[in-house]
Design an enzyme around this catalytic site. Sequence first.
Site, PDB file in Angstrom:
ATOM      1  N   GLU A 167      -1.045 -27.759 -36.491  1.00 53.80           N
ATOM      2  CA  GLU A 167      -0.050 -28.095 -37.008  1.00 53.80           C
ATOM      3  C   GLU A 167      -0.010 -29.727 -36.888  1.00 53.80           C
ATOM      4  O   GLU A 167       1.257 -30.228 -36.988  1.00 53.80           O
ATOM      5  CB  GLU A 167       1.358 -27.486 -36.340  1.00 53.80           C
ATOM      6  CG  GLU A 167       1.310 -26.076 -36.631  1.00 53.80           C
ATOM      7  CD  GLU A 167       2.537 -25.652 -35.950  1.00 53.80           C
ATOM      8  OE1 GLU A 167       3.348 -26.068 -35.361  1.00 53.80           O
ATOM      9  OE2 GLU A 167       2.355 -24.223 -35.839  1.00 53.80           O
ATOM     10  N   GLU A 188      -0.575 -18.296 -37.243  1.00 54.16           N
ATOM     11  CA  GLU A 188       0.767 -18.008 -36.422  1.00 54.16           C
ATOM     12  C   GLU A 188       1.748 -17.703 -37.514  1.00 54.16           C
ATOM     13  O   GLU A 188       1.687 -18.309 -38.702  1.00 54.16           O
ATOM     14  CB  GLU A 188       1.231 -19.271 -35.823  1.00 54.16           C
ATOM     15  CG  GLU A 188       0.790 -19.360 -34.598  1.00 54.16           C
ATOM     16  CD  GLU A 188       1.262 -20.666 -33.834  1.00 54.16           C
ATOM     17  OE1 GLU A 188       2.741 -21.175 -34.091  1.00 54.16           O
ATOM     18  OE2 GLU A 188       0.734 -21.615 -33.338  1.00 54.16           O
TER      19      GLU A 188
END
Length: 470
Positions: free
Chosen positions: A321, A411
């Site tokens: 991320e 995720e």
Amino acid sequence: MTQLISIGVYIALAFASFATAAPYSVNDGAKTYEAENAVLSGTSVDTAQTGYTGTGYVTGFDEGTDKITFNVTSDATKLYELTIRAGAIYGDKRTTVVLNNGISSEVFLPAGNTFVDVAAGQVLLNEGANTIDILNNWGWYLIDSITLTPSKPRASHNIDPLPRNPAADSSAKALYGYLLSIYGKKILSGQQELSHADWIGKQTGKTPALVSVDLIDYSPSRVERGTVGTAVEEAITHHNRGGIVSVLWHWNAPAGLYDTEENKWWSGFYTRATDFNLTTALSSTTNTNYTLLIRDIDAIAVQLKRLQSAGVPVLFRPLHEAEGAWFWWGASGPESAKKLYALLYDRLTNHHGVNNLIWVWNSVLPEWYPGDATVDILSADVYAQGNGPMSTQYDQLIKLGQDKKMIAASEVGAAPLPRLLQAYQTHWLWFAVWGDSFIDNPDWNSLENLKEIYNSEYVLTLDKIQGWGA
């Protein structure tokens, strides 16, 4: 770990009442629908910003319940490409698209000083009436129109046949080969943390094929404060029962932790919790912070080599991320993040000889991509409700890797429903649901949906993958 940032930006799903508007009609060709003609809730029409089409655009996304609703009819149940013409004139933004009050997807709107067309994935319209909502999410952007274009069949994949590391060991090659054999045909079920994977087994009768663990507590700036990591033991446990292991690393900053009441030392992977500057650290190989980067990488190499010695191949997802900038490794921008990834790859692979890794990159934006030579699998972290197919991010990753890389939903907040994955032809290699407040939260994953997912023929569970490395 998107779960750690404010979830409120992802789930602005309160619906204000609104009057019925005349529906648009979608048939065989592309059709554009002007936002000023849609149903507005808490939003308004304006004309101050130049570059819009039609008679205006919609603004006023400043409250959680603000949205636009497009009423659309289709002559058949059919897939369409969705394009949003938007103006993110106040900086990078994210919006949420909800189809028929059900599945949602998050769409990134790049900063710019005018309106641009943004690919927003696919929508599967029902025959007859449908609604497409654009919800506030981050807010403070402009919506000019949406366009729906009938989807074309997806092209065949052309995936790299081997891992990028020429010295990859036999376990990594075996895992990569197995993943290649199932890609586009099945999806691996996955879960963050061994305890949550075991919980799923008790609830559904099926255990996830893949377990993801976090090396967070092996970060030296945490170890010196007393943390004791257990991720390696959990990974070996799951491997020994025939499972597949994914590893991420919430890298606590090597130095500069604020350790205040608002930002404790254990939150030191957040940008807000440290003054560690990556660009400065990478400016020379002799400065103190560079040597601390090397110290931390070397500490993680010890743990990865424990897995290598145990015969465990690892789907390794570092610097995850980064593009969000909420973690310090992304706060200095894409060039520094890519430079750190290159350092990490070189140090682990060439210096330490850690060759049991399959390298997973975790960003959808092209400017952050470190390149094909050191990436095996592309991935995205998607926190959207409704158990949908996540087609927006899937399409972005197909484009990013030119369909040469397998793609994973590394995720997720909501596990995807197999029937939607198949309908949208989103060939995610695996999904891994985050732990507390997601896998055990019926607002994100109802037990009914989990049972449907884990008992689907399309979904590979632990019992179905036994002997995968043979």
